[in-house]
Design an enzyme around this catalytic site. Structure first.
Site, short mmCIF file in Angstrom:
data_model
loop_
_atom_site.label_atom_id
_atom_site.label_comp_id
_atom_site.label_asym_id
_atom_site.label_seq_id
_atom_site.Cartn_x
_atom_site.Cartn_y
_atom_site.Cartn_z
CG PHE A 163 -1.99 0.98 1.29
CD1 PHE A 163 -1.73 2.34 1.26
CD2 PHE A 163 -3.32 0.57 1.38
CE1 PHE A 163 -2.75 3.26 1.30
CE2 PHE A 163 -4.35 1.49 1.42
CZ PHE A 163 -4.06 2.84 1.38
CG ASP A 186 -4.58 -1.70 -2.26
OD1 ASP A 186 -5.05 -2.30 -3.24
OD2 ASP A 186 -3.61 -0.93 -2.33
CD GLU A 633 18.31 17.09 -28.74
OE1 GLU A 633 18.24 16.00 -28.15
OE2 GLU A 633 18.76 17.21 -29.89
NE ARG A 711 21.06 8.73 -33.22
CZ ARG A 711 22.36 8.50 -33.14
NH1 ARG A 711 22.80 7.32 -32.72
NH2 ARG A 711 23.24 9.43 -33.45
CD GLU A 1092 21.60 9.35 -27.16
OE1 GLU A 1092 22.69 9.65 -27.69
OE2 GLU A 1092 20.52 9.60 -27.68
C1 LIG Z 1 0.93 8.43 -3.37
C2 LIG Z 1 -0.35 7.76 -2.94
C3 LIG Z 1 -0.41 6.38 -2.94
C4 LIG Z 1 -1.57 5.73 -2.56
N1 LIG Z 1 -1.59 4.38 -2.59
C5 LIG Z 1 -2.71 3.72 -2.24
C6 LIG Z 1 -2.74 2.29 -2.27
O1 LIG Z 1 -1.74 1.63 -2.59
N2 LIG Z 1 -3.90 1.69 -1.95
C7 LIG Z 1 -5.02 2.39 -1.61
O2 LIG Z 1 -6.04 1.77 -1.31
N3 LIG Z 1 -5.01 3.73 -1.54
C8 LIG Z 1 -3.89 4.41 -1.85
N4 LIG Z 1 -3.88 5.79 -1.81
C9 LIG Z 1 -5.10 6.51 -1.41
C10 LIG Z 1 -5.08 7.03 0.05
O3 LIG Z 1 -3.80 7.15 0.53
C11 LIG Z 1 -5.82 6.16 1.02
O4 LIG Z 1 -7.14 6.05 0.61
C12 LIG Z 1 -5.73 6.64 2.46
O5 LIG Z 1 -6.08 5.63 3.33
C13 LIG Z 1 -6.59 7.86 2.73
O6 LIG Z 1 -6.39 8.27 4.09
P1 LIG Z 1 -6.24 9.78 4.52
O7 LIG Z 1 -6.21 9.83 6.00
O8 LIG Z 1 -5.09 10.44 3.86
O9 LIG Z 1 -7.58 10.38 3.92
P2 LIG Z 1 -8.02 11.86 3.71
O10 LIG Z 1 -7.51 12.37 2.39
O11 LIG Z 1 -7.67 12.68 4.90
O12 LIG Z 1 -9.58 11.64 3.62
C14 LIG Z 1 -10.12 10.81 2.64
C15 LIG Z 1 -11.66 10.78 2.68
O13 LIG Z 1 -12.11 10.11 3.83
C16 LIG Z 1 -13.02 10.93 4.56
N5 LIG Z 1 -12.85 10.64 5.98
C17 LIG Z 1 -11.67 10.50 6.64
N6 LIG Z 1 -11.88 10.15 7.93
C18 LIG Z 1 -13.23 10.08 8.07
C19 LIG Z 1 -14.10 9.76 9.15
N7 LIG Z 1 -13.61 9.44 10.37
N8 LIG Z 1 -15.42 9.78 8.94
C20 LIG Z 1 -15.95 10.10 7.73
N9 LIG Z 1 -15.18 10.40 6.68
C21 LIG Z 1 -13.85 10.39 6.85
C22 LIG Z 1 -12.64 12.32 4.15
O14 LIG Z 1 -13.68 13.22 4.36
C23 LIG Z 1 -12.28 12.14 2.71
O15 LIG Z 1 -13.43 12.13 1.92
C24 LIG Z 1 -2.71 6.48 -2.18
C25 LIG Z 1 -2.65 7.87 -2.16
C26 LIG Z 1 -1.48 8.51 -2.54
C27 LIG Z 1 -1.45 10.01 -2.52
#
Ligand SMILES: Cc1cc2nc3c(=O)[nH]c(=O)nc-3n(C[C@H](O)[C@H](O)[C@H](O)COP(=O)(O)OP(=O)(O)OC[C@H]3O[C@@H](n4cnc5c(N)ncnc54)[C@H](O)[C@@H]3O)c2cc1C
Length: 1160
Positions: A163, A186, A633, A711, A1092
């Site tokens: 993840f 996931d 380039e 090329r 290259e």
């Molecule tokens: C680089 C990158 C890689 C990622 N890789 C994966 C991956 O491999 N697999 C995968 O599944 N996801 C992935 N994600 C997506 C994301 O990281 C996940 O979904 C993560 O768990 C979201 O958590 P957060 O706390 O950052 O959510 P936030 O961005 O803070 O919130 C997400 C949403 O959840 C809601 N929310 C949060 N908490 C609550 C609550 N208590 N009650 C009601 N609503 C709530 C928010 O309002 C919002 O709509 C990735 C994201 C990025 C940027």
């Protein structure tokens, strides 16, 4: 990464390791007292009573409540407010999907949302608990509890392992993943298959829901009411007789979003293999996470055996169907995966069940040994590397470091972050920021541009467009077939229409998005090479090269075969995106530009043209780039001219550094190629006739496409001597952003197609591919199809040494044995040679200048025409000057590349910059040495400083310029005569891979490379180039896929969807050896070009994959050649490994549907 690096340096006279590439004892040990401490002020804040925090922004109110009660009240007041914990989802939505959430509530520190408690049924985890903490908690539980209780925990841990990356997991919360309701989450399929309980709460109510197929009523929706929040999730224990697995399949294993992801849960009746309950959940198969309910119902009360498997697979194929136009594409692959992953689950459970029931006295058949690897979870092994090079013998002059593995002169600054890049230049007073306004249509007339909303965004100063250009709107690196700003027509999505200039980048970007353009769409919209062929949409000229009598060759052949191959494009993905700072000097039309470009003079010329001033009013300065790879380039000028026009119009400094998505959208990349071929060959595999046609997707302007196509044709033979050969090349004119130079410049595409027919020939005549390749190799003194004699041809030596280095024969035996013993994982091995012509094929570019200034204190300021993009050119040039002048490198400094010190420079490209600039520097230094000679003669015991001082007082000119042009170049396509190249660089690579036939994933097990770089100027840099080039090629041929909609919209605009190689893609064992005793008399100090040539060696990985697929296909009775396009992604690998599961998911007939993405 826990690399075990072994650097060996091979002494000229012996093979014994003598010295290392770097001396570890020179590293400064870690001083723990110097660790950055956490600010005490912040630590003391945490001890103070919690209170609500509010941040009021221009458009967003951010509130951090300090209690659950407060949070629920706020949610009741602002039902549409977003809860934000890690911001890893909301941040992306606001930045890239242009969504705005005016009120944000931050519940990260609320106690109830951070609980972790063991309950009777499982572990309850607060919604704000981060994924890292969740992982720690589950790992501890797995250690403590009996295995049968922790099957779900293990599955969550498996998902967490793949993840995102650690940084994301450290902040992202479990609640965020659930509530985002992403169809490719996931964790949700695991939670759904496990039947997790969710506690949700609002101001007046608390309720518990089960995560089932009703929880997600639609795309990115949950059943929670707007005033409710998720409080916690309970992840259940499992019990005896219950088994659970989770799988995630993605393009790249590390840090990638899922293509298909799933959780599978089965409970057996006591002491039996009869299914009591089963729950299978998938992500990636619908707009929501789904349960395969119909299949699961059919499987109840049945025995877990072959018949069960067959029924399950047939049922899943029906249950998990997808429209052939489904968003995300890869429809056949995704459908096949649902079944293949279930099969893995089936085998895993069969094995566990057999073991567990045996303890209870029930005997069941275990998994067949040759199937066992299908139950193993994918693992990444730590890579190790070996680097071999020839030591230069000790010299009298210790200052002469040519041939030594001297560290890149900016390496420490790169590592500490002190190196100054374009956007690190401090802001000028009054400076403004620019954002591009680009077309959303691939082919259309612009009817109107409405900037009224954009101009209301705070801080906006101006909208700049074609009408603001004082000079000419026409531009282009070779011919002027482009515009700085589209005037009435757009010919690709991403075509620059205008630009907004504002006080900050944020305001400029916001306003740029608010510009409304109305279009009248035009036909045809030509996106793919096949569209261009159908519409005969080509740039002129059509090129061809022919030698021998091809028709007769086919007549003389024992066999003839036909084949095709498509090679996808590639995004440059330099770390530093395009950046320009333009500073109007306020008089005489002078403009100073700071640019991240490989082509300072081209930038100067095109900016002068747009501004309508002579080139002498424009100075272009380049300190360094954070990577170029050919992408800077010519395409960097499309931004530089826009920024310069804006700065000129507003009369203030203007800066623009593109965001990654903007850069990927507008700047184009490597040309996709399609080739079809007819090959005539003898029974032993000797190729006697070849007719190949190449098509490149050039995009909406010519740019450098002609040289790139040429090329490709010059490399259509790779290293093989084909007596009768004919190659034709077409450049397709399409409605895509213009494609451009990219490391290899068409050569890799030409050679890739050569290796495709070579592999087909080997498969057709049933002989080992290495033997067929070997008998077709050129020999010393042979002539290429373009009539150039191959002198100092070292492929033979590279081949033999690579065979030894990789222990090829033993490796091959082991691969064959492995393949006999394993059905669902296969290994493959391949050897690939490369020959790469060195010189610009546009003859006039093969020139360089240098300016060497000696100051009266003896220090030397060196300037030359080449630019530094991390490749170490400046380091090598300092080495050359140091050796020539006979002074230590420490006395020589390079500050930048600039058009007011060395004029009319060629771009730093074609791998030729060390050759060209090195000779120019040598020339300038010789002039200076001659001027200093009288003072040396007068004072032979004196030192450099003495001679310089004496010359200065004697009024001697201590600045000299140098110049070099490569002799005897020039090729004529009409007569097939002349020399396009000064010389060739050679190399050979052997790679071994392992594929998972069920998922299409692969592991790079081993690569050995022997590369002829002549007498290396700097083995550390050269090995770096070999390794870096190889890895970039590995991305090209196995991973990186630009995905376009049928109407030319680029989906892959960032690292989220576009995957370059990660650490786990480095071959587990990577050996690089520089060929010994191979001086090259054609270049500075007998060296050779290296930038290259090694890239193509990654084709060895592609053809090792093809070899492994061949072994897999043989299990299904399939033999002979088959088409495998590049990159060999998991999708292509899985689809090529045809078996009983792929048969259940046949692809829809092309032409009967509109696909989500097309192969351009
Ligand atoms: C680089 C990158 C890689 C990622 N890789 C994966 C991956 O491999 N697999 C995968 O599944 N996801 C992935 N994600 C997506 C994301 O990281 C996940 O979904 C993560 O768990 C979201 O958590 P957060 O706390 O950052 O959510 P936030 O961005 O803070 O919130 C997400 C949403 O959840 C809601 N929310 C949060 N908490 C609550 C609550 N208590 N009650 C009601 N609503 C709530 C928010 O309002 C919002 O709509 C990735 C994201 C990025 C940027």
């Amino acid at each position: 990464m826990t690399n075990e690096h072994i650097q060996e340096h091979v002494n000229v006279n012996s093979m014994l390791p003598a010295q290392k590439l770097y001396d570890q004892s020179e590293f400064i040990p870690v001083d723990p007292t110097q660790e950055i401490i956490f600010p005490p002020e912040l630590m003391s804040l945490s001890k103070q009573p919690q209170r609500e925090l509010r941040f009021v922004g221009e458009r967003v109110l951010w509130i951090q409540p300090c209690s659950l009660k407060e949070l629920l009240e706020l949610k009741a007041t602002y039902p549409n407010a977003k809860l934000v914990v890690g911001n890893t989802e909301v941040g992306i939505e606001m930045k890239f999907k242009n969504l705005l959430y005016p009120v944000i509530l931050a519940p990260a520190y609320i106690t109830e949302l951070n609980i972790i408690q063991h309950t009777q049924d499982g572990i309850e985890v607060g919604a704000s608990v981060t994924l890292t903490v969740l992982g720690d908690v589950l790992r501890a539980a797995v250690k403590k509890l009996p295995a049968h209780q922790t099957e779900v925990f293990e599955a969550v841990l498996e998902q967490l392992h793949w993840f995102a990356g650690q940084q994301i997991r450290n902040v992202a919360a479990v609640g965020g993943n659930i509530m985002t309701a992403s169809p490719i989450s996931d964790l949700n399929p695991v939670f759904m298959a496990a039947g997790c309980k969710l506690t949700v709460m609002s101001k007046g109510e608390k309720r518990v829901l089960e995560m089932d197929d009703k929880f997600f009523p639609g795309y990115r929706k949950t059943v929670l009411k707007s005033e409710e929040i998720l409080l916690s999730i309970e992840i259940p224990y499992t019990r005896k007789g219950q088994y659970f697995s989770a799988f995630k399949q993605s393009t790249r294993k590390e840090d990638d979003i899922a293509i298909v992801t799933c959780g599978m849960n089965v409970l057996f009746k006591e002491k039996s293999n009869i299914v009591q309950s089963i729950r299978i959940s998938y992500g990636g198969m619908a707009p929501v996470t789904v349960l395969a309910t119909a299949t699961c119902n059919r499987l109840l009360n049945r025995q877990w055996n072959e018949e069960f498997l067959e029924q399950a697979c047939t049922s899943l194929a029906e249950d998990m169907s997808l429209s052939p136009s489904a968003p995300g594409g890869m429809v056949t692959y995704r459908r096949t995966l649902t079944i293949s992953l279930f099969y893995k689950f089936f085998l895993t459970v069969q094995h566990k069940l057999a073991l567990d029931l045996r303890m209870e006295g029930v005997i069941l058949e275990d998994v067949r040994p040759e199937y066992a690897t299908a139950t193993e979870l994918f693992q990444l092994d730590s890579p190790s590397s070996v680097q071999l090079y020839q030591a230069v013998p000790p010299r009298h002059n210790s200052d002469d470091v040519v041939g030594h593995p001297m560290m890149h002169i900016s390496a420490l600054k790169h590592a500490t972050g002190e190196a100054i890049y374009c956007d690190d230049i401090p802001c000028y007073e009054n400076e403004l920021h620019l954002a591009l306004v680009t077309s959303t249509k691939a082919h259309a007339l612009i009817k109107s541009i409405d900037t009224s909303d954009a101009m209301t965004v705070p801080g906006v100063v101006a909208f700049i467009s074609a009408k603001d250009i004082p000079g000419s709107n026409l531009t282009g690196p070779v011919i002027y077939d482009e515009t700085v700003f589209a005037d009435d027509k757009v010919t690709c999505v991403g075509h620059i229409v205008g630009a907004i200039v504002a006080d900050t980048q944020g305001h400029a970007q916001r306003a740029a998005k608010a510009v409304k353009i109305s279009y009248e769409e035009l036909q045809p919209v030509i996106v793919t090479i096949q569209d261009a062929i159908a519409n005969k949409s080509f740039y002129q000229p059509v090129r061809s090269i022919e030698r021998g009598d091809v028709a007769q060759g086919f007549k003389d052949s024992d066999h003839i075969l036909h084949g095709e191959m498509h090679i996808g494009g590639q995004e440059h993905f330099y770390l530093e995106t395009n950046c320009t700072l333009a500073v109007p000097r306020g008089e005489d039309g002078e403009m100073e530009l700071f640019v991240s470009t490989q082509a300072a003079s081209k930038t100067q010329a095109l900016v002068a043209k747009a501004l309508g001033v002579p080139a002498n009013r424009v100075v272009c300065r380049v300190k360094r780039m954070g990577g170029g790879f050919g992408g800077k380039e010519s395409r960097s000028t499309i931004l530089s001219t826009v920024v310069a026009v804006a700065a000129h119009t507003i009369k203030r400094p203007v800066r623009c550094m593109l965001d990654r998505d903007e850069d990927m959208l507008v700047t184009g990349g490597r040309h996709p190629f399609f080739g079809h071929y007819k090959v005539g060959y003898m029974n032993n595999g000797r190729v006697v006739a070849l007719d190949v046609t190449l098509y490149s997707n050039a995009g909406n302007s010519l740019d450098l496409s002609l040289s790139i196509l040429e090329r490709a044709l010059f490399h259509m033979d790779n290293c093989y001597n084909i007596p009768n050969i004919h190659g034709t090349g077409y450049m397709c004119k399409t409605n895509l952003p213009s494609n451009s130079a990219f490391r290899g410049f068409g050569g890799p595409q030409g050679m890739m197609i050569a290796e495709s027919w070579m592999s087909d020939v080997a498969l057709s005549c049933g002989r080992p591919a290495e033997e067929v390749r070997r008998i077709n190799l050129y020999k010393e003194g042979d002539f290429t199809p373009f009539s150039q004699r191959l002198d100092q041809f070292t492929i033979d030596r590279c081949w033999e040494e690579c065979m030894q280095l990789s222990d090829f024969n033993k490796r091959k035996e082991a691969v064959e044995q492995y393949n006999r013993q394993h059905r669902w994982t296969k290994r493959g091995l391949s050897i690939i040679p490369t020959k790469f012509g060195i010189s610009f094929t546009a003859v006039f570019l093969n020139q360089a200048g240098a300016l060497v200034l000696v100051y009266s204190d003896g220090s030397v300021l060196l300037t030359h025409g080449g630019t530094e993009m991390g490749q170490g050119l400046h380091t090598k040039m300092v080495q050359v000057a140091s050796k020539t002048l006979g002074i230590p490198c420490s006395k020589i400094h390079i500050t930048e590349t600039s058009t007011n010190t060395v004029p009319n420079t060629s771009p730093t490209a074609a791998s030729a910059s060390s050759d060209l600039n090195g000779m120019a520097i040598y020339n300038a230094c010789q002039t200076l040495l001659q001027r200093l000679q009288p003072y040396k003669d007068k004072n032979p015991k004196g030192c450099w400083e003495d001679w310089v001082k004496a010359a200065y007082f004697d009024r001697v000119n201590l600045s000299a310029n140098g110049f070099y042009k490569t002799p005897d170049l020039g090729y004529d396509f009409d007569t097939n005569s002349g020399r396009p190249f000064n010389y060739f660089s050679y190399g050979v690579a052997i790679s071994e891979v392992e594929i998972d036939c069920l998922t299409g994933s692969h592991k790079n097990i081993h690569t050995s490379i022997v590369m002829d770089v002549g007498k290396s100027l700097n083995p550390a840099l050269d090995i770096g180039q070999v390794e870096g080039g190889f890895m970039q090629g590995l991305g090209l041929f196995t991973l990186e896929e630009l995905r376009y909609s049928p109407d030319g919209y680029l989906y892959t605009r960032g690292p989220g969807m576009y995957k370059i190689p990660s650490f786990g893609d480095i071959p587990i064992e990577l050996k690089v050896s520089l060929l010994r005793d191979a001086p090259n008399e054609k270049a500075i100090f007998s060296s050779k070009a290296v930038g290259e040539p090694p890239l193509f060696l990654a084709a060895s990985v592609f053809y090792a994959i093809k070899d492994a697929i061949t072994a897999a296909r043989a299990e299904s009775g399939l033999t002979g050649p088959f088409r495998l396009d590049s990159p060999a992604t998991p999708e292509r690998i899985r689809n090529a490994c045809e078996d009983k599961f792929t048969k259940l998911c046949p692809p829809a007939d092309p032409g009967t549907f509109t696909p989500w993405a097309v192969q351009v």
